[in-house]
Design a protein around this motif. Structure first.
Motif, PDB file in Angstrom:
ATOM      1  N   TYR A  34      65.387  31.837  67.240  1.00  0.00           N
ATOM      2  CA  TYR A  34      64.834  33.188  67.257  1.00  0.00           C
ATOM      3  C   TYR A  34      64.602  33.697  68.678  1.00  0.00           C
ATOM      4  O   TYR A  34      64.412  32.921  69.617  1.00  0.00           O
ATOM      5  N   TRP A  35      64.601  35.030  68.786  1.00  0.00           N
ATOM      6  CA  TRP A  35      64.150  35.699  70.006  1.00  0.00           C
ATOM      7  C   TRP A  35      62.806  36.343  69.677  1.00  0.00           C
ATOM      8  O   TRP A  35      62.694  37.108  68.725  1.00  0.00           O
ATOM      9  N   LEU A  36      61.769  36.032  70.450  1.00  0.00           N
ATOM     10  CA  LEU A  36      60.424  36.526  70.189  1.00  0.00           C
ATOM     11  C   LEU A  36      60.031  37.569  71.236  1.00  0.00           C
ATOM     12  O   LEU A  36      60.248  37.379  72.435  1.00  0.00           O
ATOM     13  N   VAL A  37      59.410  38.666  70.761  1.00  0.00           N
ATOM     14  CA  VAL A  37      58.965  39.740  71.640  1.00  0.00           C
ATOM     15  C   VAL A  37      57.839  40.490  70.912  1.00  0.00           C
ATOM     16  O   VAL A  37      57.580  40.234  69.727  1.00  0.00           O
ATOM     17  N   GLY A  38      57.183  41.399  71.608  1.00  0.00           N
ATOM     18  CA  GLY A  38      56.040  42.087  71.003  1.00  0.00           C
ATOM     19  C   GLY A  38      56.406  43.074  69.920  1.00  0.00           C
ATOM     20  O   GLY A  38      55.774  43.125  68.863  1.00  0.00           O
ATOM     21  N   ASP A  39      57.425  43.886  70.175  1.00  0.00           N
ATOM     22  CA  ASP A  39      57.850  44.871  69.178  1.00  0.00           C
ATOM     23  C   ASP A  39      59.240  45.371  69.532  1.00  0.00           C
ATOM     24  O   ASP A  39      59.844  44.956  70.528  1.00  0.00           O
ATOM     25  N   VAL A  40      59.737  46.274  68.709  1.00  0.00           N
ATOM     26  CA  VAL A  40      61.111  46.734  68.864  1.00  0.00           C
ATOM     27  C   VAL A  40      61.302  47.588  70.115  1.00  0.00           C
ATOM     28  O   VAL A  40      62.431  47.825  70.545  1.00  0.00           O
ATOM     29  N   ASN A  42      60.259  46.635  73.054  1.00  0.00           N
ATOM     30  CA  ASN A  42      60.304  45.704  74.182  1.00  0.00           C
ATOM     31  C   ASN A  42      58.945  45.497  74.844  1.00  0.00           C
ATOM     32  O   ASN A  42      58.858  45.290  76.051  1.00  0.00           O
ATOM     33  N   THR A  43      57.895  45.551  74.054  1.00  0.00           N
ATOM     34  CA  THR A  43      56.567  45.216  74.564  1.00  0.00           C
ATOM     35  C   THR A  43      56.413  43.691  74.590  1.00  0.00           C
ATOM     36  O   THR A  43      56.829  43.018  73.655  1.00  0.00           O
ATOM     37  N   PRO A  44      55.816  43.122  75.644  1.00  0.00           N
ATOM     38  CA  PRO A  44      55.609  41.671  75.662  1.00  0.00           C
ATOM     39  C   PRO A  44      54.765  41.212  74.471  1.00  0.00           C
ATOM     40  O   PRO A  44      53.848  41.909  74.041  1.00  0.00           O
ATOM     41  N   GLY A  45      55.077  40.044  73.951  1.00  0.00           N
ATOM     42  CA  GLY A  45      54.333  39.519  72.814  1.00  0.00           C
ATOM     43  C   GLY A  45      55.192  38.613  71.958  1.00  0.00           C
ATOM     44  O   GLY A  45      56.288  38.190  72.361  1.00  0.00           O
ATOM     45  N   ARG A  46      54.717  38.343  70.720  1.00  0.00           N
ATOM     46  CA  ARG A  46      55.409  37.387  69.857  1.00  0.00           C
ATOM     47  C   ARG A  46      55.498  37.845  68.403  1.00  0.00           C
ATOM     48  O   ARG A  46      55.950  37.081  67.554  1.00  0.00           O
ATOM     49  N   SER A  47      55.071  39.060  68.096  1.00  0.00           N
ATOM     50  CA  SER A  47      54.996  39.419  66.679  1.00  0.00           C
ATOM     51  C   SER A  47      56.358  39.773  66.078  1.00  0.00           C
ATOM     52  O   SER A  47      56.547  39.676  64.871  1.00  0.00           O
ATOM     53  N   LEU A  48      57.315  40.180  66.893  1.00  0.00           N
ATOM     54  CA  LEU A  48      58.640  40.515  66.379  1.00  0.00           C
ATOM     55  C   LEU A  48      59.601  39.357  66.667  1.00  0.00           C
ATOM     56  O   LEU A  48      59.618  38.839  67.794  1.00  0.00           O
ATOM     57  N   TYR A  49      60.350  38.963  65.656  1.00  0.00           N
ATOM     58  CA  TYR A  49      61.309  37.880  65.863  1.00  0.00           C
ATOM     59  C   TYR A  49      62.682  38.296  65.360  1.00  0.00           C
ATOM     60  O   TYR A  49      62.838  38.880  64.295  1.00  0.00           O
ATOM     61  N   VAL A  50      63.680  38.028  66.186  1.00  0.00           N
ATOM     62  CA  VAL A  50      65.077  38.347  65.878  1.00  0.00           C
ATOM     63  C   VAL A  50      65.816  37.049  65.600  1.00  0.00           C
ATOM     64  O   VAL A  50      65.766  36.110  66.413  1.00  0.00           O
ATOM     65  N   ARG A  51      66.507  36.986  64.481  1.00  0.00           N
ATOM     66  CA  ARG A  51      67.292  35.784  64.173  1.00  0.00           C
ATOM     67  C   ARG A  51      68.574  35.826  65.009  1.00  0.00           C
ATOM     68  O   ARG A  51      69.344  36.783  64.940  1.00  0.00           O
ATOM     69  N   LEU A  52      68.781  34.782  65.801  1.00  0.00           N
ATOM     70  CA  LEU A  52      69.939  34.747  66.695  1.00  0.00           C
ATOM     71  C   LEU A  52      71.170  34.136  66.031  1.00  0.00           C
ATOM     72  O   LEU A  52      72.299  34.460  66.417  1.00  0.00           O
ATOM     73  N   VAL A  53      70.957  33.264  65.077  1.00  0.00           N
ATOM     74  CA  VAL A  53      72.077  32.655  64.343  1.00  0.00           C
ATOM     75  C   VAL A  53      71.731  32.664  62.865  1.00  0.00           C
ATOM     76  O   VAL A  53      70.553  32.650  62.482  1.00  0.00           O
ATOM     77  N   ALA A  54      72.730  32.684  62.031  1.00  0.00           N
ATOM     78  CA  ALA A  54      72.491  32.690  60.591  1.00  0.00           C
ATOM     79  C   ALA A  54      71.832  31.391  60.156  1.00  0.00           C
ATOM     80  O   ALA A  54      72.108  30.324  60.707  1.00  0.00           O
ATOM     81  N   SER A  55      70.958  31.473  59.170  1.00  0.00           N
ATOM     82  CA  SER A  55      70.306  30.266  58.655  1.00  0.00           C
ATOM     83  C   SER A  55      71.314  29.416  57.894  1.00  0.00           C
ATOM     84  O   SER A  55      72.264  29.938  57.312  1.00  0.00           O
ATOM     85  N   PRO A  56      71.141  28.101  57.892  1.00  0.00           N
ATOM     86  CA  PRO A  56      72.101  27.208  57.219  1.00  0.00           C
ATOM     87  C   PRO A  56      72.290  27.515  55.740  1.00  0.00           C
ATOM     88  O   PRO A  56      73.379  27.347  55.210  1.00  0.00           O
ATOM     89  N   ASP A  57      71.238  28.011  55.077  1.00  0.00           N
ATOM     90  CA  ASP A  57      71.357  28.291  53.639  1.00  0.00           C
ATOM     91  C   ASP A  57      71.939  29.673  53.359  1.00  0.00           C
ATOM     92  O   ASP A  57      72.094  30.071  52.211  1.00  0.00           O
TER      93      ASP A  57
END
Length: 350
Positions: A34-40, A42-57
């Motif tokens: 995941y890529w972690l950041v504050g919000d969409v 580009n605010t610093p933080g951790r509440s927003l997460y972007v999946r960088l690769v597809a999940s195995p399932d």
């Protein structure tokens, strides 16, 4: 079935998800998948997460994001739109194509013929487009913001709208990492005929309960001189003042009184009078600029045979009075200043 251009570009962005995040969400960082950041935006933080690769399932696709703080979710096109402050999908797709080094599509003959040019910044046309792109304030952060100012009765406030991501142009006084877009209260500035000639923007904090932490959270654009933000239909009696919150505060105890916010002392002094106006209440701010606006506006009104009734706040303005003393005491202050003949027309406690 063929994918739409937007879907195709979103898939290409997902294939390059980490590069997209490093470019448009640069204040975040990678943790595992995941890529972690504050919000969409580009605010610093951790509440927003972007999946960088597809999940195995196969349940989670690359490029999809979720904001754990507010539940928002989307794809990387949304990220580019928010971080760049775009107002249309066309702008976002163009930016994405440039990032992916894809050729821009050729315009069709109809697009070349009918494509609406972008309005120059700060013009009445740009103001009208921004107002048209905004949404009703019901359920929006605008209500939270005004509520924090003790303004809760918003009947007849069609001049106010909400924009979820209004572009903010940073100034020399802003921090280098100031966000390019914020939620905003948009107020229509209209002329005597009701035509929109400008807008006033109030950028809001993330929780909506205060103005955004930027150097200049209030800005107006368009043709302002002589015009203003209007509440209610013009009639023989009305009230004029400087700020939007000032006039909305008075509407909490005078909801039937037509009013206009000039947006500054200078513009208040220059407002144009409707032909039907007989009596003008002037809600001045308690400072030197407010005193000067009262003098100038009173002189202009009296020259035209319009009766002037000044309204004086206890504190610096009527919103401070409302927040400090409440509706009952604000109403009592207005009651001793207004004309007795306007009692039924103007004052109404709820």
């Amino acid at each position: 079935m063929m994918n739409s251009p937007a879907s195709d570009i979103a898939e290409r962005l997902a294939d390059n998800a980490e590069a997209v995040c490093r470019r448009y969400l640069s204040k975040g960082h990678r943790e595992g998948r995941y890529w972690l950041v504050g919000d969409v935006c580009n605010t610093p933080g951790r509440s927003l997460y972007v999946r960088l690769v597809a999940s195995p399932d196969g349940r989670g696709a690359a490029g999809k994001w979720t904001d754990a703080q507010n539940g928002d979710h989307g794809d990387l096109l949304d990220v580019i739109a928010a971080s760049c402050g775009h107002r249309s999908l066309r702008e976002t797709l163009s930016e994405a194509r440039l990032f992916l080094r894809l050729p821009l599509p050729a315009q069709t003959e109809d697009e070349q013929r009918y494509r609406q040019p972008r309005a120059p910044t700060g013009t009445p046309e740009a103001a009208r487009r921004l107002f048209a792109a905004s949404k009703p304030i019901s359920g929006s952060p605008v209500k939270a913001y005004l509520g924090s100012r003790h303004i809760t009765d918003l009947a007849g406030c069609d001049a106010l709208r909400f924009h979820p991501r209004c572009y903010y142009r940073a100034s020399e006084d802003d921090a280098p990492d100031v966000r390019p877009a914020w939620a905003a209260m948009i107020a229509a500035v209209t002329d005597l005929g009701g035509a929109v000639t400008g807008v006033h923007r109030t950028w809001l904090a993330l929780d909506g309960r205060d103005k955004a932490p930027v150097a200049y959270p209030r800005r107006a654009m368009g043709h302002l001189l002589g015009n203003g933000v209007r509440f209610g239909c013009a009639g023989p009696v009305m009230v004029a003042g400087e700020g939007i919150e000032t006039m909305l505060s008075l509407r909490q105890v005078m909801p039937m009184m037509p009013s206009i916010a000039g947006l500054s002392a200078t513009h208040l002094a220059a407002i144009l009078f409707p032909a039907t106006l007989e009596r003008l209440y002037i809600a001045r701010d308690d400072d030197a600029a407010g005193a000067a606006a009262l003098t100038t506006l009173s002189g202009r009104a009296e020259t035209l045979g319009v009766e002037v009734v000044p309204l004086e706040p206890r504190l610096d303005d009527f919103n401070s009075d409302l927040a400090t003393f409440g509706r009952e005491r604000l109403a009592a202050k207005i009651r001793v200043q207004r004309q007795a003949r306007d009692a039924g027309r103007c004052l109404c406690l709820r």
